[in-house]
Every structure is written in C-alpha cells, then in structure tokens.
Design a protein around this motif. Sequence first.
Motif, PDB file in Angstrom:
ATOM      1  N   UNK A  34       0.846  -1.177   0.000  1.00 44.23           N
ATOM      2  CA  UNK A  34       0.000   0.000   0.000  1.00 44.23           C
ATOM      3  C   UNK A  34       0.888   1.236   0.000  1.00 44.23           C
ATOM      4  N   UNK A  35       0.504   2.203  -0.767  1.00 44.62           N
ATOM      5  CA  UNK A  35       1.274   3.444  -0.858  1.00 44.62           C
ATOM      6  C   UNK A  35       0.650   4.527  -0.011  1.00 44.62           C
ATOM      7  N   UNK A  36       1.490   5.382   0.508  1.00 42.92           N
ATOM      8  CA  UNK A  36       1.009   6.557   1.244  1.00 42.92           C
ATOM      9  C   UNK A  36       1.073   7.744   0.287  1.00 42.92           C
ATOM     10  N   UNK A  87       7.560  -4.197   5.851  1.00 37.83           N
ATOM     11  CA  UNK A  87       8.747  -3.689   5.149  1.00 37.83           C
ATOM     12  C   UNK A  87       8.345  -2.473   4.337  1.00 37.83           C
ATOM     13  N   UNK A  88       9.286  -1.572   4.126  1.00 40.69           N
ATOM     14  CA  UNK A  88       9.057  -0.487   3.187  1.00 40.69           C
ATOM     15  C   UNK A  88       9.705  -0.862   1.868  1.00 40.69           C
ATOM     16  N   UNK A  89       9.046  -0.530   0.779  1.00 39.12           N
ATOM     17  CA  UNK A  89       9.541  -0.842  -0.560  1.00 39.12           C
ATOM     18  C   UNK A  89       9.333   0.382  -1.444  1.00 39.12           C
ATOM     19  N   UNK A  90       9.892   0.342  -2.627  1.00 34.72           N
ATOM     20  CA  UNK A  90       9.740   1.433  -3.577  1.00 34.72           C
ATOM     21  C   UNK A  90      10.828   2.470  -3.392  1.00 34.72           C
ATOM     22  N   UNK A  91      10.844   3.416  -4.286  1.00 38.50           N
ATOM     23  CA  UNK A  91      11.863   4.461  -4.227  1.00 38.50           C
ATOM     24  C   UNK A  91      11.642   5.317  -2.985  1.00 38.50           C
ATOM     25  N   UNK A  92      12.659   5.368  -2.159  1.00 38.96           N
ATOM     26  CA  UNK A  92      12.572   6.148  -0.930  1.00 38.96           C
ATOM     27  C   UNK A  92      11.663   5.549   0.120  1.00 38.96           C
ATOM     28  N   UNK A  93      11.334   4.265  -0.007  1.00 39.29           N
ATOM     29  CA  UNK A  93      10.464   3.633   0.979  1.00 39.29           C
ATOM     30  C   UNK A  93       9.064   4.202   0.982  1.00 39.29           C
ATOM     31  N   UNK A  94       8.558   4.545  -0.198  1.00 35.70           N
ATOM     32  CA  UNK A  94       7.260   5.216  -0.302  1.00 35.70           C
ATOM     33  C   UNK A  94       6.069   4.270  -0.181  1.00 35.70           C
ATOM     34  N   UNK A  95       6.328   2.970  -0.165  1.00 34.13           N
ATOM     35  CA  UNK A  95       5.233   2.005  -0.073  1.00 34.13           C
ATOM     36  C   UNK A  95       5.504   1.053   1.079  1.00 34.13           C
ATOM     37  N   UNK A  96       4.424   0.515   1.624  1.00 29.31           N
ATOM     38  CA  UNK A  96       4.511  -0.395   2.755  1.00 29.31           C
ATOM     39  C   UNK A  96       4.039  -1.777   2.328  1.00 29.31           C
ATOM     40  N   UNK A  97       4.855  -2.786   2.606  1.00 31.02           N
ATOM     41  CA  UNK A  97       4.505  -4.183   2.355  1.00 31.02           C
ATOM     42  C   UNK A  97       4.186  -4.825   3.691  1.00 31.02           C
ATOM     43  N   UNK A  98       3.047  -5.483   3.765  1.00 33.63           N
ATOM     44  CA  UNK A  98       2.678  -6.266   4.943  1.00 33.63           C
ATOM     45  C   UNK A  98       2.418  -7.685   4.467  1.00 33.63           C
ATOM     46  N   UNK A  99       3.099  -8.631   5.112  1.00 35.22           N
ATOM     47  CA  UNK A  99       2.920 -10.049   4.782  1.00 35.22           C
ATOM     48  C   UNK A  99       2.468 -10.791   6.035  1.00 35.22           C
ATOM     49  N   UNK A 100       1.407 -11.579   5.903  1.00 38.31           N
ATOM     50  CA  UNK A 100       0.913 -12.428   6.984  1.00 38.31           C
ATOM     51  C   UNK A 100       1.121 -13.870   6.555  1.00 38.31           C
TER      52      UNK A 100
END
Length: 106
Positions: free
Chosen positions: A27-29, A85-98
């Motif tokens: 998900x992106x902020x 985890x943060x992903x994307x350029x500059x950590x602009x997106x958040x990855x959540x894994x369950x």
Amino acid sequence: MLVTTTNSIEGRKVVKYIGLVSGETIIGANIFKDLFASIRDVVGGRSGSYEQVLREAKDTAINEMQQYASALGANAIIGVDLDYETVGSGGSMLLVAATGTAVVIE
C-alpha cells in the motif's frame, strides 16, 4: 476462521495440517500523509493517518491469508507471523505479509 499467533489452540485438537498460507499487500502513502507525517517528526506526536494505513494493510493481508486457507479446507490458521517492510523508491510504499499454518481443528 480462528487465527492465532500461537502454535496450538487451548482445548482444541489439530486434526489435519494443511500447510503454509500467506497473504500480502503493498500500500502506498500519498503525498499529503507524507507531508503531515514529516511535520509530526518535527513537533512530535502520533501520525494517525499512517497508523490507519498500517491497520488497513495488516487487515488486508490477514483477510487474503484467511481466504487462501479457507479455499484449502482449513478452519483455523496457527503460528501467524506479520512482517512489515518499506519498498519502492525512498520507501514510499509499505509491504505487509501475513503467514501461518492452515489447519483443521475439531
């Protein structure tokens, strides 16, 4: 469906181990949340907008994992772990894994 971080469920017997199941979401902020969060960094306090995004991402990942487990015939998931985890350029997106183990309990 019962979902727990423990490896057993008190008073219930696991009658079948189905296997590993997972659910992921990215998900992106948006820029406004980033702007207000940076202000919070300076003045202090909690970032309610980021907390809401985090909750939504966690709920989506867990729901996806539950759907996968249900399709496999499970009625519970044990040993659940959540990773962020943060992903994307500059950590602009958040990855959540369950992830967890899909089981059938009596």
